[in-house]
Design a protein around this motif. Structure first.
Motif, mmCIF file in Angstrom:
data_model
loop_
_atom_site.group_PDB
_atom_site.id
_atom_site.type_symbol
_atom_site.label_atom_id
_atom_site.label_comp_id
_atom_site.label_asym_id
_atom_site.label_seq_id
_atom_site.Cartn_x
_atom_site.Cartn_y
_atom_site.Cartn_z
ATOM 1 N N GLY A 82 0.841 -1.196 0.000
ATOM 2 C CA GLY A 82 0.000 0.000 0.000
ATOM 3 C C GLY A 82 0.872 1.239 0.000
ATOM 4 N N ARG A 83 0.656 2.123 0.976
ATOM 5 C CA ARG A 83 1.440 3.358 1.066
ATOM 6 C C ARG A 83 2.699 3.212 1.912
ATOM 7 N NH1 ARG A 83 -3.700 6.707 2.866
ATOM 8 N NH2 ARG A 83 -3.380 5.185 4.475
ATOM 9 N N ALA A 84 2.844 2.096 2.609
ATOM 10 C CA ALA A 84 3.989 1.896 3.505
ATOM 11 C C ALA A 84 5.138 1.211 2.779
ATOM 12 C CB ALA A 84 3.570 1.055 4.701
ATOM 13 N N GLN A 85 6.347 1.580 3.169
ATOM 14 C CA GLN A 85 7.541 0.986 2.574
ATOM 15 C C GLN A 85 8.578 0.788 3.666
ATOM 16 O OE1 GLN A 85 8.840 2.581 -1.182
ATOM 17 N NE2 GLN A 85 10.973 2.422 -0.584
ATOM 18 N N ILE A 86 9.316 -0.313 3.571
ATOM 19 C CA ILE A 86 10.369 -0.603 4.543
ATOM 20 C C ILE A 86 11.497 -1.332 3.819
ATOM 21 C CG2 ILE A 86 9.415 -2.839 5.253
ATOM 22 C CD1 ILE A 86 10.269 -2.044 8.161
ATOM 23 N N GLU A 87 12.702 -1.176 4.334
ATOM 24 C CA GLU A 87 13.842 -1.899 3.772
ATOM 25 C C GLU A 87 13.717 -3.374 4.133
ATOM 26 O OE1 GLU A 87 17.585 -0.121 4.786
ATOM 27 O OE2 GLU A 87 16.720 1.893 4.640
ATOM 28 N N ARG A 88 14.099 -4.232 3.195
ATOM 29 C CA ARG A 88 13.972 -5.675 3.397
ATOM 30 C C ARG A 88 14.791 -6.175 4.578
ATOM 31 N NH1 ARG A 88 13.312 -8.947 -1.399
ATOM 32 N NH2 ARG A 88 13.720 -10.705 -0.047
ATOM 33 N N GLN A 89 15.872 -5.491 4.906
ATOM 34 C CA GLN A 89 16.703 -5.940 6.027
ATOM 35 C C GLN A 89 15.944 -5.913 7.350
ATOM 36 O OE1 GLN A 89 20.060 -3.367 6.406
ATOM 37 N NE2 GLN A 89 18.848 -1.546 6.794
ATOM 38 N N PHE A 90 14.842 -5.159 7.418
ATOM 39 C CA PHE A 90 14.056 -5.058 8.647
ATOM 40 C C PHE A 90 12.822 -5.961 8.632
ATOM 41 C CE2 PHE A 90 16.058 -0.758 8.480
ATOM 42 C CZ PHE A 90 16.934 -0.969 9.536
ATOM 43 N N VAL A 91 12.726 -6.845 7.651
ATOM 44 C CA VAL A 91 11.626 -7.802 7.602
ATOM 45 C C VAL A 91 12.129 -9.114 8.169
ATOM 46 C CG1 VAL A 91 10.015 -9.053 6.120
ATOM 47 C CG2 VAL A 91 10.598 -6.672 5.596
ATOM 48 N N GLY A 92 11.485 -9.556 9.244
ATOM 49 C CA GLY A 92 11.884 -10.799 9.907
ATOM 50 C C GLY A 92 11.091 -11.982 9.392
ATOM 51 N N GLU A 93 10.507 -12.732 10.314
ATOM 52 C CA GLU A 93 9.752 -13.938 9.973
ATOM 53 C C GLU A 93 8.499 -13.573 9.170
ATOM 54 O OE1 GLU A 93 7.368 -17.525 12.254
ATOM 55 O OE2 GLU A 93 8.847 -16.361 13.352
ATOM 56 N N VAL A 94 8.224 -14.365 8.141
ATOM 57 C CA VAL A 94 7.065 -14.160 7.274
ATOM 58 C C VAL A 94 6.221 -15.420 7.305
ATOM 59 C CG1 VAL A 94 6.303 -13.680 4.925
ATOM 60 C CG2 VAL A 94 8.401 -12.635 5.779
ATOM 61 N N THR A 95 4.909 -15.254 7.571
ATOM 62 C CA THR A 95 4.009 -16.398 7.677
ATOM 63 C C THR A 95 2.747 -16.145 6.876
ATOM 64 O OG1 THR A 95 4.812 -16.650 9.951
ATOM 65 C CG2 THR A 95 2.913 -17.964 9.318
ATOM 66 N N ALA A 96 2.338 -17.140 6.098
ATOM 67 C CA ALA A 96 1.089 -17.066 5.332
ATOM 68 C C ALA A 96 -0.010 -17.776 6.114
ATOM 69 C CB ALA A 96 1.271 -17.715 3.968
ATOM 70 N N TYR A 97 -1.216 -17.202 6.098
ATOM 71 C CA TYR A 97 -2.355 -17.781 6.805
ATOM 72 C C TYR A 97 -3.544 -17.915 5.864
ATOM 73 C CZ TYR A 97 0.191 -16.619 11.077
ATOM 74 O OH TYR A 97 1.142 -16.533 12.057
ATOM 75 N N HIS A 98 -4.290 -19.013 6.041
ATOM 76 C CA HIS A 98 -5.503 -19.285 5.261
ATOM 77 C C HIS A 98 -6.640 -19.603 6.220
ATOM 78 C CE1 HIS A 98 -3.527 -19.639 1.324
ATOM 79 N NE2 HIS A 98 -2.516 -20.178 1.998
ATOM 80 N N GLY A 99 -7.861 -19.528 5.728
ATOM 81 C CA GLY A 99 -9.037 -19.992 6.466
ATOM 82 C C GLY A 99 -9.205 -19.341 7.820
ATOM 83 N N GLN A 100 -9.494 -20.176 8.816
ATOM 84 C CA GLN A 100 -9.753 -19.679 10.170
ATOM 85 C C GLN A 100 -8.522 -19.011 10.775
ATOM 86 O OE1 GLN A 100 -12.768 -19.504 11.656
ATOM 87 N NE2 GLN A 100 -11.732 -18.316 13.244
ATOM 88 N N ASP A 101 -7.331 -19.503 10.438
ATOM 89 C CA ASP A 101 -6.104 -18.872 10.939
ATOM 90 C C ASP A 101 -5.997 -17.430 10.434
ATOM 91 O OD1 ASP A 101 -5.306 -21.168 12.306
ATOM 92 O OD2 ASP A 101 -4.155 -21.925 10.607
ATOM 93 N N ALA A 102 -6.365 -17.192 9.172
ATOM 94 C CA ALA A 102 -6.336 -15.839 8.617
ATOM 95 C C ALA A 102 -7.368 -14.957 9.316
ATOM 96 C CB ALA A 102 -6.594 -15.874 7.112
ATOM 97 N N THR A 103 -8.540 -15.511 9.578
ATOM 98 C CA THR A 103 -9.583 -14.758 10.293
ATOM 99 C C THR A 103 -9.105 -14.387 11.691
ATOM 100 O OG1 THR A 103 -11.296 -15.909 9.042
ATOM 101 C CG2 THR A 103 -11.978 -14.839 11.085
ATOM 102 N N ASP A 104 -8.459 -15.320 12.367
ATOM 103 C CA ASP A 104 -7.923 -15.042 13.706
ATOM 104 C C ASP A 104 -6.861 -13.942 13.661
ATOM 105 O OD1 ASP A 104 -9.595 -17.003 14.714
ATOM 106 O OD2 ASP A 104 -8.008 -18.524 14.863
ATOM 107 N N GLN A 105 -5.987 -13.963 12.655
ATOM 108 C CA GLN A 105 -4.937 -12.939 12.541
ATOM 109 C C GLN A 105 -5.548 -11.556 12.320
ATOM 110 O OE1 GLN A 105 -1.628 -13.129 13.085
ATOM 111 N NE2 GLN A 105 -1.986 -15.243 13.691
ATOM 112 N N ARG A 106 -6.659 -11.495 11.588
ATOM 113 C CA ARG A 106 -7.336 -10.219 11.346
ATOM 114 C C ARG A 106 -8.204 -9.800 12.522
ATOM 115 N NH1 ARG A 106 -8.396 -12.771 6.309
ATOM 116 N NH2 ARG A 106 -10.494 -13.217 7.031
#
Length: 166
Positions: A82-106
């Motif tokens: 979107g409108r936010a930007q960050i350097e990749r060096q500051f991105v840590g763990e990345v996790t994908a969520y589907h279904g109920q797990d995605a609903t819980d994260q939101r």
């Protein structure tokens, strides 16, 4: 709808992954329906005024919808959501969520300090930990139609990051 376009990472400006979070089918149906309401409002004046109102509303709403559609872009140096930007060096763990797990994260698991770029018509989400010590934001949460491709691009693994012909 979404447009993942993994490319070769030969220059800093070349994107590893790009996705537009376009509205779903029903979003466009609503735009047409609201535009059609213009006919009902202006047809008592004249049929021409009703049809003109329809087309003006349709073009205006479509332009707003297109202009407000966020982009997720991963380059060798940066992540833009979107409108936010960050350097990749500051991105840590990345996790994908589907279904109920995605609903819980939101919902129930959402941190109030997190940066959000979520769209109701896109169910899967990707959680990206932010490791910048000067940033109070613990993570970014973004909707994605291709969460595994986005996560792979951020991790620097998988077909999205390593196969330029994909």
């Amino acid at each position: 709808m979404s447009s993942p376009s993994p490319q070769s990472a030969t220059s800093p400006s070349t994107a590893n992954y790009t996705e537009k979070l376009w509205p779903g089918f029903w979003g466009w149906v609503i735009v047409v329906g609201l535009s059609a309401a213009g006919i009902l409002i202006f047809i008592p004046i004249s049929p021409a005024a009703g049809y003109i109102a329809f087309f003006v509303l349709l073009i205006g709403q479509a332009a707003l919808l297109i202009a407000s559609t966020p982009t997720i872009e991963v380059t060798p140096e940066t992540l833009r959501v979107g409108r936010a930007q960050i350097e990749r060096q500051f991105v840590g763990e990345v996790t994908a969520y589907h279904g109920q797990d995605a609903t819980d994260q939101r919902g129930t698991k959402l941190n109030g300090l997190a940066y959000l770029c979520i769209r109701g018509w896109i169910k899967p989400v990707v959680k990206m930990e932010i490791t910048d010590p000067t940033d109070r934001t613990p993570y970014w949460l973004a909707s994605s139609r291709n969460p595994e491709h986005l996560a792979a691009a951020l991790r620097g693994t998988g077909p999205a990051a390593s196969n330029p012909d994909n």
